[in-house]
Write a protein that holds these residues in place. Structure first.
Motif, PDB file in Angstrom:
ATOM      1  N   UNK A 162       0.448   5.517  -6.158  1.00 30.28           N
ATOM      2  CA  UNK A 162       0.752   6.903  -5.776  1.00 30.28           C
ATOM      3  C   UNK A 162      -0.391   7.843  -6.134  1.00 30.28           C
ATOM      4  N   UNK A 163      -1.022   7.589  -7.281  1.00 28.78           N
ATOM      5  CA  UNK A 163      -2.102   8.466  -7.754  1.00 28.78           C
ATOM      6  C   UNK A 163      -3.431   8.193  -7.061  1.00 28.78           C
TER       7      UNK A 163
ATOM      8  N   UNK B 114      -4.222  -0.918  -3.241  1.00 31.25           N
ATOM      9  CA  UNK B 114      -3.121  -1.823  -2.921  1.00 31.25           C
ATOM     10  C   UNK B 114      -2.655  -2.451  -4.224  1.00 31.25           C
ATOM     11  N   UNK B 115      -1.466  -3.042  -4.197  1.00 29.84           N
ATOM     12  CA  UNK B 115      -0.917  -3.672  -5.396  1.00 29.84           C
ATOM     13  C   UNK B 115      -0.165  -4.933  -5.006  1.00 29.84           C
ATOM     14  N   UNK B 116      -0.223  -5.910  -5.898  1.00 22.75           N
ATOM     15  CA  UNK B 116       0.520  -7.153  -5.720  1.00 22.75           C
ATOM     16  C   UNK B 116       1.638  -7.167  -6.752  1.00 22.75           C
TER      17      UNK B 116
ATOM     18  N   UNK C 144       0.856  -1.186   0.000  1.00 20.59           N
ATOM     19  CA  UNK C 144       0.000   0.000   0.000  1.00 20.59           C
ATOM     20  C   UNK C 144       0.888   1.231   0.000  1.00 20.59           C
ATOM     21  N   UNK C 145       0.297   2.391  -0.126  1.00 23.70           N
ATOM     22  CA  UNK C 145       1.046   3.633  -0.037  1.00 23.70           C
ATOM     23  C   UNK C 145       1.275   3.947   1.440  1.00 23.70           C
ATOM     24  N   UNK C 146       2.522   4.121   1.825  1.00 22.21           N
ATOM     25  CA  UNK C 146       2.864   4.291   3.237  1.00 22.21           C
ATOM     26  C   UNK C 146       2.308   5.587   3.819  1.00 22.21           C
ATOM     27  N   UNK C 147       2.128   6.613   3.005  1.00 20.86           N
ATOM     28  CA  UNK C 147       1.675   7.909   3.505  1.00 20.86           C
ATOM     29  C   UNK C 147       0.191   7.948   3.835  1.00 20.86           C
ATOM     30  N   UNK C 148      -0.542   6.939   3.410  1.00 23.50           N
ATOM     31  CA  UNK C 148      -1.971   6.896   3.710  1.00 23.50           C
ATOM     32  C   UNK C 148      -2.218   6.086   4.967  1.00 23.50           C
TER      33      UNK C 148
ATOM     34  N   UNK D   3       1.924  -0.239 -11.791  1.00 26.79           N
ATOM     35  CA  UNK D   3       1.182  -0.374 -10.541  1.00 26.79           C
ATOM     36  C   UNK D   3       1.674   0.581  -9.457  1.00 26.79           C
ATOM     37  N   UNK D   4       2.981   0.757  -9.237  1.00 28.24           N
ATOM     38  CA  UNK D   4       3.399   1.728  -8.220  1.00 28.24           C
ATOM     39  C   UNK D   4       2.885   3.143  -8.501  1.00 28.24           C
TER      40      UNK D   4
END
Length: 290
Positions: A168-169, A174-176, A90-94, A163-164
């Motif tokens: 970010x957008x 989440x991404x695998x 997942x995005x760490x900032x969220x 996917x990354x």
């Protein structure tokens, strides 16, 4: 006089390093290594047209090829495996996103049929009571086996999107990712302690999470079983010694992992019909390649 060579598509695994350096089997039989990187680019041509005599292949692709009647033989050798809990990020900032909170969310994966995605979905079903259809799956490409159609809860993004970047957008939650898992501090695992979770999963199941296996084109294997056996023997001799053993070799040793994979494929709608472990390994056994 050595036998004519054969073509092989295989990743730069340590098991194949010695063969690559020699360019041949121990008996001198030439190996024509296919220039294909990353190795997953070899899976579709092998499944669809048997472009190579033998090849590394994702286990889900191999099982789909068998189920759709493609003339390949799944050989009892694991070429790649890994613990899978760390592969969903997942995005760490969220705010932290737990596995249970993924219900109804958008998860990106290269293809719905990707083996890493199959394993992660099986883990989410077991540990978060999250069946595949409870998620919106966002993919970059279709199956390696052309006959397979994605389920209705799968959508495709435009070609070229990564996917990354989609994470970010905010286009996905989440991404695998597998071998391309980013080591970027922008991302964090969805499982808060993925290595510990993976060890606990392995303690429960005692199963290697197999990703890639070796396959042979059926006409080649039937015409040259000795060369197939020689390649199997050479790769097996180069298997790393590790605990736990994540690279099972031989039909009996691979049966527990294959049983798990077949159950997950059925639950996730990845196969057109049920397959049994015995059916999967029967062609190899018939040629004395177990």
């Amino acid at each position: 006089m050595s036998e004519p060579g054969f073509s092989l598509a295989i990743g730069r695994t340590p098991m194949a390093a010695g063969l690559r350096a020699a360019g041949a089997l121990p008996d001198g039989t030439r190996i024509d290594f296919a220039a294909v990187e990353p190795i997953h680019r070899a899976f579709a041509p092998m499944a669809r047209t048997q472009r190579y005599d033998m090849a590394e292949m994702a286990i889900v692709t191999a099982l789909q090829a068998l189920a759709y009647g493609k003339p390949i033989i799944l050989l009892p050798l694991t070429l790649a495996a890994r613990f899978q809990h760390r592969c969903i990020i997942r995005l760490a900032s969220r705010p932290a996103l737990t596995p249970q909170a993924l219900r109804g969310r958008r998860i990106g994966v290269r293809a719905y049929t990707q083996t890493t995605g199959m394993w992660v979905r099986a883990i989410l079903a077991e540990e978060a009571a999250l069946p595949a259809e409870a998620v919106q799956w966002v993919t970059q490409e279709g199956a390696h086996v052309a006959e397979y159609a994605d389920p209705p809860f799968v959508t495709r993004v435009a070609e070229g999107l990564k996917l990354p970047d989609l994470l970010r957008e905010g286009a996905i939650d989440a991404a695998i990712l597998g071998n391309d898992l980013p080591g970027d501090p922008d991302f964090a695992p969805v499982f808060p302690a993925p290595e510990a979770a993976a060890r606990a999963w392995f303690a429960r199941h005692g199963v290697a999470p197999v990703n890639h296996v070796l396959v042979a084109a059926r006409p080649f294997a039937e015409a040259h079983p000795g060369r197939v056996a020689a390649l199997l023997a050479a790769l097996r001799a180069a298997r790393p010694v590790a605990q736990p053993d994540l690279l099972p070799s031989g039909a009996e040793a691979m049966a527990p992992a294959l049983t798990q994979v077949l159950a997950a494929c059925h639950a996730q709608g990845l196969l057109p019909r049920r397959l049994a472990v015995e059916e999967v390994f029967a062609p190899a056994r018939a040629l004395g390649l177990d």
